[in-house]
Write a protein that holds these residues in place. Structure first.
Motif, mmCIF file in Angstrom:
data_model
loop_
_atom_site.group_PDB
_atom_site.id
_atom_site.type_symbol
_atom_site.label_atom_id
_atom_site.label_comp_id
_atom_site.label_asym_id
_atom_site.label_seq_id
_atom_site.Cartn_x
_atom_site.Cartn_y
_atom_site.Cartn_z
ATOM 1 N N ALA A 200 35.922 47.220 25.839
ATOM 2 C CA ALA A 200 34.284 46.580 26.294
ATOM 3 C C ALA A 200 34.268 46.253 27.930
ATOM 4 N N PRO A 201 33.496 46.161 28.355
ATOM 5 C CA PRO A 201 33.397 46.655 30.551
ATOM 6 C C PRO A 201 33.406 45.469 30.660
ATOM 7 N N GLU A 202 33.501 44.067 29.389
ATOM 8 C CA GLU A 202 33.862 43.124 29.903
ATOM 9 C C GLU A 202 35.366 42.385 30.014
ATOM 10 N N SER A 203 36.052 43.556 29.781
ATOM 11 C CA SER A 203 37.712 43.034 29.678
ATOM 12 C C SER A 203 38.170 43.517 30.760
ATOM 13 N N VAL A 204 38.034 44.603 30.751
ATOM 14 C CA VAL A 204 37.682 44.864 32.438
ATOM 15 C C VAL A 204 37.261 44.121 33.400
ATOM 16 N N ALA A 205 36.128 43.787 33.457
ATOM 17 C CA ALA A 205 35.852 42.999 34.861
ATOM 18 C C ALA A 205 36.319 41.638 34.443
ATOM 19 N N LYS A 206 37.163 40.775 33.692
ATOM 20 C CA LYS A 206 38.252 39.666 33.588
ATOM 21 C C LYS A 206 39.306 40.981 34.465
ATOM 22 N N ALA A 207 39.409 41.666 33.608
ATOM 23 C CA ALA A 207 40.697 41.695 34.787
ATOM 24 C C ALA A 207 40.827 42.027 36.283
ATOM 25 N N VAL A 208 39.932 42.361 36.922
ATOM 26 C CA VAL A 208 39.335 42.320 37.669
ATOM 27 C C VAL A 208 39.427 40.988 39.003
ATOM 28 N N LEU A 209 38.384 40.368 38.390
ATOM 29 C CA LEU A 209 38.570 38.593 38.424
ATOM 30 C C LEU A 209 39.425 37.905 38.093
ATOM 31 N N THR A 210 40.858 38.219 37.946
ATOM 32 C CA THR A 210 41.885 37.811 37.608
ATOM 33 C C THR A 210 42.481 38.028 39.711
ATOM 34 N N ALA A 211 42.580 39.120 39.789
ATOM 35 C CA ALA A 211 42.756 40.084 40.665
ATOM 36 C C ALA A 211 42.383 39.087 41.719
ATOM 37 N N ILE A 212 41.594 38.846 42.426
ATOM 38 C CA ILE A 212 40.074 38.468 43.350
ATOM 39 C C ILE A 212 40.632 37.371 43.077
ATOM 40 N N ASP A 213 40.773 35.989 42.329
ATOM 41 C CA ASP A 213 40.903 35.157 42.045
ATOM 42 C C ASP A 213 42.323 34.206 41.844
ATOM 43 N N LEU A 214 43.334 34.866 42.432
ATOM 44 C CA LEU A 214 45.004 34.851 42.702
ATOM 45 C C LEU A 214 44.733 33.697 43.454
ATOM 46 N N PRO A 215 45.799 33.039 43.718
ATOM 47 C CA PRO A 215 45.918 32.662 45.001
ATOM 48 C C PRO A 215 46.225 32.939 46.298
ATOM 49 N N ARG A 216 46.121 32.906 47.244
ATOM 50 C CA ARG A 216 46.672 33.793 48.166
ATOM 51 C C ARG A 216 47.963 34.426 48.743
ATOM 52 N N ASP A 217 48.853 32.775 47.955
ATOM 53 C CA ASP A 217 50.312 33.756 48.082
ATOM 54 C C ASP A 217 50.664 33.744 47.625
ATOM 55 N N ALA A 218 50.266 35.227 46.489
ATOM 56 C CA ALA A 218 50.617 36.568 45.882
ATOM 57 C C ALA A 218 49.648 37.150 45.897
ATOM 58 N N GLU A 219 49.725 38.770 44.953
ATOM 59 C CA GLU A 219 49.166 39.782 45.368
ATOM 60 C C GLU A 219 49.747 40.639 43.906
ATOM 61 N N ILE A 220 48.077 40.969 43.242
ATOM 62 C CA ILE A 220 48.095 41.979 42.467
ATOM 63 C C ILE A 220 48.129 43.316 42.442
ATOM 64 N N THR A 221 48.746 43.740 42.031
ATOM 65 C CA THR A 221 49.185 45.273 43.510
ATOM 66 C C THR A 221 48.542 46.459 41.880
ATOM 67 N N ASP A 222 48.756 46.344 41.131
ATOM 68 C CA ASP A 222 48.251 47.366 40.037
ATOM 69 C C ASP A 222 47.838 46.571 38.521
#
Length: 229
Positions: A200-222
């Protein structure tokens, strides 16, 4: 409240991402290819701002955006729009190559270049919604895969260059997702399309939001998102 610039918000994954951010009360700037599409996006997402620029003409984006108000901060630039045309390499004309590379690779590169000064000031986040085809190329997928392999290289290079400025970069690699593009792919493959079989597109959207919501001390690269059924 963050400020987010999104391409491809008219349908599929882009629409799902925009909807989730809109529900949170975030500020949206949605890119549309023309004034009619911009009006449709404003109707769908009341309160959103729109920018008009045709991704199929990346060489004109700088001129188009220079004649419009732009956000004074960008917390995330979300590249979701894309096109696909399947076929054997021996049948792919320069026109198909040019159209695919323009939308899938050159336009994201140009939009990133144009918004990079603002992203640096905001210490923003650039997300490229790529594809499983950006990691593995299969028969009949050569043109699309080439554009997505290029998009991976763009993201990886940007991450290396901008890490010191505080700009984070994430690539999301969805598998087959239930979108209008997937319906077109099935038609080109001569297969029956059942949206319930895919992500579902919403499931991919959740992955996108997880990345941008991550605290600044970390980075999801892929992030690779595969069908769970």
């Amino acid at each position: 409240m963050g400020t987010h610039v999104i391409t491809g918000a008219g349908s599929g994954i882009g629409a799902a991402v925009a909807a989730k951010l809109d529900e949170r009360g975030e500020e949206l700037w949605l890119l549309a290819r023309d004034a009619r599409r911009a009006a449709e996006l404003r109707d769908r997402f009341p309160g959103a701002r729109t920018l008009v620029g045709d991704l199929a003409q990346p060489e004109r984006l700088s001129w188009a955006l220079s004649h419009q108000p732009q956000p004074d901060r960008i917390d995330s630039l979300l590249h979701v729009a894309g096109v696909v045309e399947l076929g054997a390499l021996g049948d792919m004309t320069p026109k198909v190559w040019q159209e695919t590379l323009a939308v899938n690779l050159l336009a994201p590169a140009e939009l990133t270049r144009l918004f990079l000064p603002t992203l640096r000031v905001s210490k923003g986040h650039v997300v490229f919604v790529n594809s499983g085809a950006g990691l593995r190329a299969n028969a009949e997928w050569g043109v699309y895969a080439a554009s997505k392999f290029g998009l991976k290289a763009l993201a990886d290079t940007l991450r290396e260059e901008e890490h010191g400025s505080g700009v984070r970069v994430t690539t999301v690699y969805p598998g087959r997702t239930a979108t209008p593009m997937q319906a077109k792919v099935h038609a080109q493959e001569g297969r029956e399309y059942d949206e319930e079989a895919w992500i579902a597109p919403e499931s991919v959207a959740k992955a996108v939001l997880t990345a941008i919501d991550l605290p600044r001390d970390a980075e999801i690269t892929d992030v690779t998102v595969r069908p769970g059924r």
